[in-house]
Scaffold this motif. Sequence first.
Motif, PDB file in Angstrom:
ATOM      1  N   PRO A 154       0.780  -1.252  -0.115  1.00 26.99           N
ATOM      2  CA  PRO A 154      -0.126  -0.062   0.008  1.00 26.99           C
ATOM      3  C   PRO A 154       0.825   1.379   0.057  1.00 26.99           C
ATOM      4  O   PRO A 154       0.421   2.133  -0.735  1.00 26.99           O
ATOM      5  N   LEU A 155       1.993   1.217   0.846  1.00 24.84           N
ATOM      6  CA  LEU A 155       2.769   2.453   0.785  1.00 24.84           C
ATOM      7  C   LEU A 155       3.371   2.551  -0.548  1.00 24.84           C
ATOM      8  O   LEU A 155       3.574   3.927  -1.014  1.00 24.84           O
ATOM      9  N   SER A 156       3.858   1.547  -1.538  1.00 31.15           N
ATOM     10  CA  SER A 156       4.160   1.886  -2.860  1.00 31.15           C
ATOM     11  C   SER A 156       3.056   2.204  -3.702  1.00 31.15           C
ATOM     12  O   SER A 156       3.590   3.113  -4.607  1.00 31.15           O
ATOM     13  N   TYR A 157       2.230   1.935  -3.498  1.00 28.66           N
ATOM     14  CA  TYR A 157       0.868   2.281  -4.407  1.00 28.66           C
ATOM     15  C   TYR A 157       0.616   3.766  -4.030  1.00 28.66           C
ATOM     16  O   TYR A 157       0.509   4.575  -5.143  1.00 28.66           O
ATOM     17  N   PHE A 158       0.601   4.202  -2.771  1.00 28.18           N
ATOM     18  CA  PHE A 158       0.524   5.488  -2.560  1.00 28.18           C
ATOM     19  C   PHE A 158       1.766   6.479  -3.273  1.00 28.18           C
ATOM     20  O   PHE A 158       1.437   7.296  -3.744  1.00 28.18           O
ATOM     21  N   GLY A 159       3.024   5.962  -3.028  1.00 26.91           N
ATOM     22  CA  GLY A 159       3.847   6.839  -3.563  1.00 26.91           C
ATOM     23  C   GLY A 159       3.770   6.835  -5.316  1.00 26.91           C
ATOM     24  O   GLY A 159       4.158   7.964  -5.791  1.00 26.91           O
TER      25      GLY A 159
END
Length: 274
Positions: free
Chosen positions: A13-18
């Motif tokens: 999810p953090l990678s998707y946000f970035g």
Amino acid sequence: MPNIQTLDPSASPLSYFGAELRRVREAQGLKQAELGEKLFCSGSLIGQIETTKKVPTREFAEALDRALRTDGLFSRLIGLVLRSQLPSWFRPYADMEEKAAFISTFQSQVVYGLLQTEEYARAVLATGMPDDLETLVAARMERQLILEREQPPLAWAILDEAVLHRPIGGHKVMRAQLGRLLEFATNRWMRIQVLPFEAGEHASLAGSFNLLRFDNDPDIVYTEDLISGHMTANPDTIREASLRYAHLQATALSVEESVARISRVMKERYGDRP
């Protein structure tokens, strides 16, 4: 040519946000520094969040939506991002907690996580010496949003009186924390009872536990040890935990008496000092 890090949106999810942040920023023709100016932060911070080196906060996500006019995109994503930062062993419980229709908790050491102030939570979480304390604090504050829903779960918290006296975070932090507990005195969805010292031995000397009830799923009992958490839907365990909780409720001070006890401790132990 600058070395632009390739992003894998499916990694987490953090990678998707970035990746979404970079995609929207570039689509609007903004450099990292230019977006930073709009958000009153550095371009370096934008870059760190895009490349997952820094975890965004809810405030940052909401500011992004305002600055980029993204209709709540980042505000919707941030919940998934912060939940993914919880310890892996705790995430299954957090998922169940969010779905619960009724939460009952007995806490013998600290204030229940959903009721903690940010500074109190920071002091509690710091005892585990985490690598990224602020991210864990943000994740805990995010959990508390279930109490702000239009129809939150019904919740009942029994706190050992020792919780009120243990000076976690210091005098100022404890005063604010007890004040936070008193704010729930008129809350229709939350009830707090204090298990007083004078109760002596009681039904849960073995420690804290939580009971979760659902509209369409089996009840769950949750406990923690030093390094992990444990959930079970075993009917015998549920029956035993429910019986013990009923005894705790009967032994504890009434809700009204508990308000008075919290107020007294707040005044006598954490009142203004010369």
